[in-house]
Every structure is written in C-alpha cells, then in structure tokens.
Design an enzyme around this catalytic site. Structure first.
Site, PDB file in Angstrom:
ATOM      1  N   ARG A   1       0.002   7.149   7.420  1.00  0.00           N
ATOM      2  CA  ARG A   1       0.200   7.195   5.968  1.00  0.00           C
ATOM      3  C   ARG A   1      -0.277   8.540   5.417  1.00  0.00           C
ATOM      4  NH1 ARG A   1       1.281   1.860   3.938  1.00  0.00           N
ATOM      5  NH2 ARG A   1       0.300   0.213   5.168  1.00  0.00           N
TER       6      ARG A   1
ATOM      7  N   ARG B   1       0.800  -1.201   0.000  1.00  0.00           N
ATOM      8  CA  ARG B   1       0.000   0.000   0.000  1.00  0.00           C
ATOM      9  C   ARG B   1       0.846   1.268   0.000  1.00  0.00           C
ATOM     10  NH1 ARG B   1      -3.632  -1.966   5.025  1.00  0.00           N
ATOM     11  NH2 ARG B   1      -2.064  -3.601   5.147  1.00  0.00           N
ATOM     12  N   GLY B   2       2.105   1.131   0.381  1.00  0.00           N
ATOM     13  CA  GLY B   2       2.923   2.304   0.674  1.00  0.00           C
ATOM     14  C   GLY B   2       3.088   3.320  -0.436  1.00  0.00           C
TER      15      GLY B   2
ATOM     16  N   ASP C   1       3.660   3.803   6.563  1.00  0.00           N
ATOM     17  CA  ASP C   1       2.956   3.628   7.840  1.00  0.00           C
ATOM     18  C   ASP C   1       3.854   3.190   8.980  1.00  0.00           C
ATOM     19  OD1 ASP C   1       3.347   0.943   6.685  1.00  0.00           O
ATOM     20  OD2 ASP C   1       2.161   0.268   8.388  1.00  0.00           O
TER      21      ASP C   1
ATOM     22  N   PHE D   1      13.393   5.104  11.388  1.00  0.00           N
ATOM     23  CA  PHE D   1      12.042   4.619  11.133  1.00  0.00           C
ATOM     24  C   PHE D   1      11.220   5.803  10.631  1.00  0.00           C
ATOM     25  CE2 PHE D   1       8.010   2.711  11.518  1.00  0.00           C
ATOM     26  CZ  PHE D   1       8.249   1.355  11.422  1.00  0.00           C
ATOM     27  N   VAL D   2      10.748   5.714   9.393  1.00  0.00           N
ATOM     28  CA  VAL D   2      10.046   6.860   8.803  1.00  0.00           C
ATOM     29  C   VAL D   2       8.572   6.552   8.538  1.00  0.00           C
ATOM     30  CG1 VAL D   2      12.068   7.965   7.786  1.00  0.00           C
ATOM     31  CG2 VAL D   2      10.837   6.218   6.473  1.00  0.00           C
TER      32      VAL D   2
ATOM     33  N   LYS E   1      17.150   3.301   1.777  1.00  0.00           N
ATOM     34  CA  LYS E   1      18.008   3.195   2.969  1.00  0.00           C
ATOM     35  C   LYS E   1      19.123   2.224   2.620  1.00  0.00           C
ATOM     36  CE  LYS E   1      14.613   3.269   6.746  1.00  0.00           C
ATOM     37  NZ  LYS E   1      14.075   2.387   7.794  1.00  0.00           N
TER      38      LYS E   1
ATOM     39  N   ASP F   1      14.319  -0.936   1.587  1.00  0.00           N
ATOM     40  CA  ASP F   1      14.976  -1.102   2.886  1.00  0.00           C
ATOM     41  C   ASP F   1      15.929  -2.304   2.761  1.00  0.00           C
ATOM     42  OD1 ASP F   1      15.279  -1.931   5.692  1.00  0.00           O
ATOM     43  OD2 ASP F   1      13.748  -0.455   6.138  1.00  0.00           O
TER      44      ASP F   1
ATOM     45  N   GLU G   1       7.802   2.432  -6.049  1.00  0.00           N
ATOM     46  CA  GLU G   1       7.895   1.914  -4.682  1.00  0.00           C
ATOM     47  C   GLU G   1       8.112   3.084  -3.719  1.00  0.00           C
ATOM     48  OE1 GLU G   1       7.231   0.003  -2.490  1.00  0.00           O
ATOM     49  OE2 GLU G   1       8.623  -1.673  -2.299  1.00  0.00           O
TER      50      GLU G   1
HETATM   51  C1  PRP Z   1       7.141  -1.814   3.006  1.00  0.00           C
HETATM   52  C2  PRP Z   1       7.402  -0.782   1.951  1.00  0.00           C
HETATM   53  C3  PRP Z   1       8.174  -1.525   0.892  1.00  0.00           C
HETATM   54  C4  PRP Z   1       8.927  -2.571   1.690  1.00  0.00           C
HETATM   55  C5  PRP Z   1      10.369  -2.192   1.798  1.00  0.00           C
HETATM   56  O1  PRP Z   1       6.036  -2.581   2.660  1.00  0.00           O
HETATM   57  O2  PRP Z   1       6.201  -0.258   1.418  1.00  0.00           O
HETATM   58  O3  PRP Z   1       7.331  -2.170  -0.025  1.00  0.00           O
HETATM   59  O4  PRP Z   1       8.313  -2.613   2.996  1.00  0.00           O
HETATM   60  O5  PRP Z   1      11.066  -3.065   2.648  1.00  0.00           O
HETATM   61  P1  PRP Z   1      12.168  -4.115   2.173  1.00  0.00           P
HETATM   62  O6  PRP Z   1      13.085  -3.426   1.220  1.00  0.00           O
HETATM   63  O7  PRP Z   1      12.847  -4.455   3.487  1.00  0.00           O
HETATM   64  O8  PRP Z   1      11.488  -5.312   1.578  1.00  0.00           O
HETATM   65  P2  PRP Z   1       5.107  -3.383   3.694  1.00  0.00           P
HETATM   66  O9  PRP Z   1       5.379  -4.844   3.591  1.00  0.00           O
HETATM   67  O10 PRP Z   1       5.223  -2.753   5.056  1.00  0.00           O
HETATM   68  O11 PRP Z   1       3.666  -3.116   3.099  1.00  0.00           O
HETATM   69  P3  PRP Z   1       2.893  -1.719   2.798  1.00  0.00           P
HETATM   70  O12 PRP Z   1       3.485  -1.147   1.530  1.00  0.00           O
HETATM   71  O13 PRP Z   1       1.485  -2.160   2.627  1.00  0.00           O
HETATM   72  O14 PRP Z   1       3.082  -0.791   3.980  1.00  0.00           O
END
Ligand code: PRP
Length: 183
Positions: free
Chosen positions: A167, A45-46, A161, A154-155, A133, A105, A101
């Site tokens: 969000r 969703r991000g 979120d 942590f952002v 990051k 991370d 995206e």
């Molecule tokens: C979060 C973010 C990225 C991912 C990055 O998604 O939106 O898609 O983590 O992290 P990584 O590089 O360590 O894989 P999340 O799984 O929290 O879902 P969301 O987008 O619904 O918040």
C-alpha cells in the site's frame, strides 16, 4: 530472500497520479461550489492515500469521514458480500457527500456503499474513484469522476494492497507473478 515473491512493474507514475488528482480536485471544487460543507467519505482501507492527496487539492469547506467496507479480505476474488466493518462517525442527511474510492472492480463494494449512504438521504452524493476496471464489472455502477481506466491487471500501490502489502508504494504498479513464486 527477496522482498516479495512477485515483481511489480510501474503502470502509473507518482507524477501522473499527482497531475490527475489535481485535475479531479478542480472538477470537484467546481461541481460542489457553494456547498456549506462537503463531507468527503473515504472507503478504508484502500483510499487512505488518495483521499489524503485529493482533499488537499479541493478548495471548499469540507470535513473528512471514513467508512470501512470489505469484500476481499486477503483473497484475490471478491466474496460478493460486502461487510461494513466501520460506519461513518457523522450524519449525512441533507449534506453534500463525496465518496472517495481507490478502485472499482466488480462494483459490488461501491454499489453496496452508495445504496447504504443514499438511504440516509444526503442532499447530493457523488463518487470519485482513482481507478476503474470496466471490463470486470458485474454490477452496473460508475463513479462520477474516475482518475484512470485500467485493463484487468492486478494492481498495487498508492493505498492498494496485495494481501495487505505494498500500500506504501508511491505509484500504481502491476503485479507480475514470477516463476519462483508460481513454483
Ligand atoms: C478493494 C478496493 C475496493 C474494492 C473494489 O477493497 O479497495 O474497495 O475492493 O472491488 P469491487 O469493485 O470488486 O467490490 P478490499 O475489500 O480489498 O478492502 P481494502 O480497501 O481494505 O483493501
């Protein structure tokens, strides 16, 4: 009762984000010039806020599709197992594709999604990530375009979120855990 059990310090202002989004969109417009129709894929969703702003600045024929991947759930640590919760509606074989995206991370999510989409034989596949990051990377992957490189904080905000909250902040904020929350 405070609104949230932690504080948020502004890290990137809404104005700075808007300026960067405009610059990224210009580069993307140039890079895909001549495309028949770009498929812009938002990772839910991000990325929902970022993709909404980005596509409005891209001057190309395009369509928008979404894919939902999740590796965190409500946890603060990556499960390292990326689940596809919702697949694309359309075909991308032979198409120009831009994956959007919010944050890279560990890289597990993007790596999994890029491999999945490449297996469908797009003509070209590039990635635009708002935040990166690099110090957290566990899988060697980079976006074609990155909005901002940030330290290991942590952002939240602008689509990102903390346990599904915040969000809706218009800027990117850094979470600061207060004594009250820690105790
Ligand atoms: C979060 C973010 C990225 C991912 C990055 O998604 O939106 O898609 O983590 O992290 P990584 O590089 O360590 O894989 P999340 O799984 O929290 O879902 P969301 O987008 O619904 O918040």
């Amino acid at each position: 009762m405070p609104h949230r059990p932690y504080a948020i310090d502004e890290m990137i202002s809404a104005k700075a984000i808007a300026a960067r989004v405009e610059a990224l969109a210009k580069e993307i417009t140039q890079a895909f010039a001549g495309t028949e129709k770009l498929v812009v894929v938002g990772l839910l969703r991000g990325s929902f806020v970022f993709i909404a702003d980005l596509v409005r600045e891209i001057d190309l024929p395009l369509e928008v599709d979404f894919l939902e991947a999740s590796s965190y759930g409500d946890a603060m640590q990556s499960s390292r197992e990326v689940r596809i919760l919702k697949d694309l509606r359309g075909e991308i074989s032979g198409r120009d594709v831009l994956v959007v995206e919010d944050i890279v991370d560990t890289g597990f999510t993007l790596h999994h999604v890029v491999n999945l989409l490449r297996s469908r034989a797009p003509k070209r596949l590039e990635v635009c990530a708002l935040l990166d990051k690099p110090s957290r990377r566990e899988v060697p992957i980079r976006a074609t375009w990155t909005g901002f490189e940030i330290p290991d904080e942590f952002v939240v905000g602008y689509g990102i979120d903390f346990a599904q909250r915040d969000r809706n902040l218009p800027h990117i904020g850094k979470v600061r855990f207060t004594e009250r929350a820690a105790g």
